[in-house]
Design a protein around this motif. Structure first.
Motif, PDB file in Angstrom:
ATOM      1  N   ARG A 290     -11.939 -32.420  24.100  1.00 48.85           N
ATOM      2  CA  ARG A 290     -11.979 -33.377  25.209  1.00 48.85           C
ATOM      3  C   ARG A 290     -13.254 -34.217  25.228  1.00 48.85           C
ATOM      4  O   ARG A 290     -13.772 -34.554  26.287  1.00 48.85           O
ATOM      5  CB  ARG A 290     -11.809 -32.634  26.542  1.00 48.85           C
ATOM      6  CG  ARG A 290     -10.518 -31.840  26.647  1.00 48.85           C
ATOM      7  CD  ARG A 290     -10.342 -31.184  28.009  1.00 48.85           C
ATOM      8  NE  ARG A 290     -11.429 -30.267  28.294  1.00 48.85           N
ATOM      9  CZ  ARG A 290     -12.060 -30.179  29.456  1.00 48.85           C
ATOM     10  NH1 ARG A 290     -11.730 -30.979  30.465  1.00 48.85           N
ATOM     11  NH2 ARG A 290     -13.017 -29.310  29.643  1.00 48.85           N
ATOM     12  N   ASP A 337      -7.578 -32.519  21.718  1.00 50.58           N
ATOM     13  CA  ASP A 337      -7.511 -33.516  22.793  1.00 50.58           C
ATOM     14  C   ASP A 337      -8.816 -34.278  22.992  1.00 50.58           C
ATOM     15  O   ASP A 337      -9.239 -34.567  24.119  1.00 50.58           O
ATOM     16  CB  ASP A 337      -7.073 -32.867  24.107  1.00 50.58           C
ATOM     17  CG  ASP A 337      -5.603 -32.454  24.076  1.00 50.58           C
ATOM     18  OD1 ASP A 337      -4.857 -32.999  23.233  1.00 50.58           O
ATOM     19  OD2 ASP A 337      -5.207 -31.586  24.872  1.00 50.58           O
ATOM     20  N   ASN A 423      -2.356 -35.473  27.588  1.00 52.46           N
ATOM     21  CA  ASN A 423      -3.539 -34.806  28.133  1.00 52.46           C
ATOM     22  C   ASN A 423      -4.781 -35.684  28.122  1.00 52.46           C
ATOM     23  O   ASN A 423      -5.811 -35.301  28.690  1.00 52.46           O
ATOM     24  CB  ASN A 423      -3.846 -33.538  27.327  1.00 52.46           C
ATOM     25  CG  ASN A 423      -2.752 -32.499  27.445  1.00 52.46           C
ATOM     26  OD1 ASN A 423      -1.981 -32.508  28.399  1.00 52.46           O
ATOM     27  ND2 ASN A 423      -2.679 -31.612  26.469  1.00 52.46           N
TER      28      ASN A 423
END
Length: 665
Positions: A290, A337, A423
């Motif tokens: 992320r 992600d 996501n």
């Protein structure tokens, strides 16, 4: 499967159920409050530092241990009230010992002393405000031989910690500081790296850049969890680098020989790990999750990757003892992600004597002397009064090669890349992309480098490769200027990336390589090499798409025949032997009922060997595939295409797409 690929699969399988299945507990240093684990009583022979105001305390004695009693310690009300350290001395805290700068004192520990140890202390509120940019609170003078461990350094302005040569930073929580958690910088020296041999191990580095320096000084490149500059030899292992308000780990300018191993790098606003104008690194067994969501949405003109390799790579002439490689190796990491994956980038204008050299007083470390004075005029054109060969002889070897930073010898393999678009806050064309590209501008008339030449080097001549990786999700791949292509195109000639890799469990071999480049074949990013010849216009058009989003629209401008051809005579490189030629065609507007494709074979002397006609007949408004088996004659070195027709009137059009000339197996 190759032995290397099988080994990578085994490592991934082991890791997936092991060390990166969840964040290891020992990386949560801030939660552990390990800095409270110092001795409860003064060690034998130690000088006791009492709680309260320690202004005027004699801290600079060599070979002395100082024990800070429990409670809050201050250093008086002077801006430059600080602890000037003594050589070979130890500064250690009891449980609950806090050193507080009261947002008045600029530095906590400073001085040129060597072999200092600082441990078991909470150090807070130094830096005296957001004007403390590029300053360090602990080891302000970047002294050599320091060990800093079991510290909680938070809410300090500037960098909480400065690192000097032979420094170790470990088991510490560096959190919510104004600029950096830690930074390694010293004034450059003439014949070597300014800082050598760092160990950064098992720290939690979080929430730094609270003063938002990149907004205050746009483009400063002066923020992050941890920043390295001009360092030779660093091991960066088992750190938890997360939620920094900029880059996570950033090695910028002439760093050499780094190992990044088993770090957990998560949810930093910008790049997870940035290796910039630097050399020889191994990036292995790290977790990237992320990262770069904020920077990816903010700047949609380029990838916002988990790992950014910028004008950096491997060079066998430089040190590699720490990294263990004369390449820049990215292997056996786990990605999940992130805004995008790995970007390998080179700015064609970034070299010693250039306006794009943002590290102005620095040149590459391969030229002697490496310190190049920066006498630019205000327009950044030809330098004034410069005598170094990187100014005067940059067009000549070895300076042409050695006066710029290169993205080359970068190997990306054995990694697992996961990306779920649902996501990630995707925006722009590069969300979920891998990239191998170059940009810049051909605006320096004296420069020997062109954007096209650097793009060629980065893509084809630099030894850069992605292979034996596992991809899960909707990935795309960026080349050239950054235009994205599909998985199959990325794996096919001329790019030939990702040998041995899989996408969503599939390891099918890429399609037979097409002699035509991707745009000429599919027109997805440009009109490729197609050009009008006579009686016609050509256009890359969405209405002409057979597959994908675009195709070629040919429109007749008169009633006496028309022709289009390729603009790169004598065409694309190919070889003798059996071929399959195919394309898809249909009428755009009525009037053109047939056409002929002339496949022309040329030798190395650009002499025409033979022309094979391929009829395209009985056209209608529906797509049809036209295919032929051809044999390129002996001596063939290139192939050219011409498309001609005799029918149609002004405004009549023909659509072509998905043109393939491939070897028959």
């Amino acid at each position: 499967m190759t032995g290397q690929a099988a080994g990578a699969d085994a490592r991934r399988e082991s890791a997936a159920g092991g060390w990166y299945a969840e964040l290891p507990a020992h990386l949560k240093v801030c939660d552990s409050e390990a800095w409270k684990g110092g001795p409860a009583s003064a060690p034998a022979g130690a000088v006791v530092v009492p709680e309260g105001d320690n202004k005027g305390f004699d801290f600079d004695q060599p070979d002395t241990t100082y024990w800070f009693a429990p409670g809050t310690h201050t250093l008086g009300d002077g801006r430059y009230s600080q602890i000037a350290t003594g050589a070979n001395s130890v500064y250690i805290g009891a449980p609950g010992a806090v050193l507080d700068g009261k947002n008045i004192n600029v530095y906590a520990f400073s001085g040129e002393a060597t072999n200092v140890r600082i441990a078991y202390l909470e150090i807070r509120n130094f830096g005296a405000g957001a004007d403390n940019g590029d300053e360090g609170v602990i080891n302000h003078s970047a002294g050599d031989g320091w060990v800093m461990e079991y510290l909680y350094a938070h809410h300090n302005d500037g960098a909480a910690v400065f690192l000097g040569s032979e420094n170790t930073l470990r088991h510490s929580c560096l959190k919510d500081n104004g600029q950096y958690g830690a930074s390694a910088y010293k004034k450059q020296v003439a014949d070597d790296s300014a800082i050598k041999n760092l160990v950064v191990h098992n720290n939690e580095i979080a929430g730094n850049n609270q003063d938002d320096w990149e907004t205050r000084i746009p483009g400063c490149g002066c923020t992050g969890g941890l920043k390295f500059w001009d360092v030779k030899g660093a091991t960066v292992t088992e750190n938890y680098v997360h939620d920094n308000l900029s880059v996570g780990l950033w090695a910028d300018t002439n760093n050499i020989d780094f190992l990044f191993d088993r770090n957990w790098i998560e949810h930093n606003e910008s790049v997870g790990l940035w290796y910039e104008i630097s050399y020889n690194a191994t990036i292995t067994r790290n977790v990237f999750k992320r990262n770069a969501w904020a920077s990816g949405v903010k700047n949609q003109g380029s990838p916002a990757p988990a790992i950014y390799i910028s004008e950096s790579g491997g060079d066998a002439r430089l040190a590699s003892a720490t990294s263990g490689s004369t390449n820049l190796t990215i292997n056996d990491n786990y990605f999940e992600d992130n805004f995008s994956g790995v970007s390998i980038f080179e700015n064609a204008n970034r070299f010693c004597n250039s306006n794009a050299n943002t590290s102005r007083s620095y040149c590459t470390p391969l030229v002697d002397p490496k310190l190049i004075p920066p006498p630019y005029d205000e327009d950044y054109v030809d330098p004034v009064n410069a005598t170094h060969p990187c100014y005067t002889s940059v067009k000549d070897e070895p300076y042409r090669s050695d006066c710029r930073w290169h993205s080359r010898n970068v190997k990306v393999f054995g990694n697992e890349f996961r990306f779920d678009r649902a996501n990630v806050p995707c925006a722009g064309p590069y969300c979920g992309a891998q990239a191998l590209y170059a940009q810049g501008a051909d605006n320096l008339p004296w420069s020997p480098y062109t954007v096209a030449g650097i793009q060629q080097d980065v893509m084809f001549n630099g030894g850069n490769s992605f292979h034996d990786n596992t991809y899960i999700g909707d990935w795309k791949f960026a080349k050239g200027w950054g235009e994205t292509v599909s998985w199959d195109t990325w794996r096919s000639a001329p790019y030939n990336q990702e040998a041995g890799s899989t996408l969503n469990g599939s390891s099918e071999e890429p399609p037979v390589p097409n002699a035509l480049d991707a745009d000429t074949a599919t027109l997805e990013n440009s009109a490729g090499k197609w050009t009008a010849w006579y009686g016609s216009t050509v256009q890359r058009a969405a209405e002409a798409a057979h597959a994908g989003s675009y195709g070629l629209r040919i429109e007749a401008t008169g009633g006496s025949g028309w022709g289009v051809t390729l603009s790169n005579w004598p065409g694309f490189t190919t070889t003798p032997g059996a071929k399959r030629f195919s394309l898809w065609a249909r009428q755009g507007t009525a009037g053109i009922a047939s056409a002929t494709v002339s496949v022309q074979w040329f030798d190395n002397a650009q002499q025409l060997l033979r022309t094979d006609p391929v009829p395209v007949g009985e056209l209608s408004g529906s797509w049809q595939e036209f295919a032929a088996r051809l044999t390129a004659p002996a001596g063939t070195a290139s192939v050219n295409l011409e498309v001609r027709g005799a029918g149609g009137s002004a405004g009549s059009s023909l659509h072509l797409d998905d043109v393939v000339l491939a070897d028959l197996e």
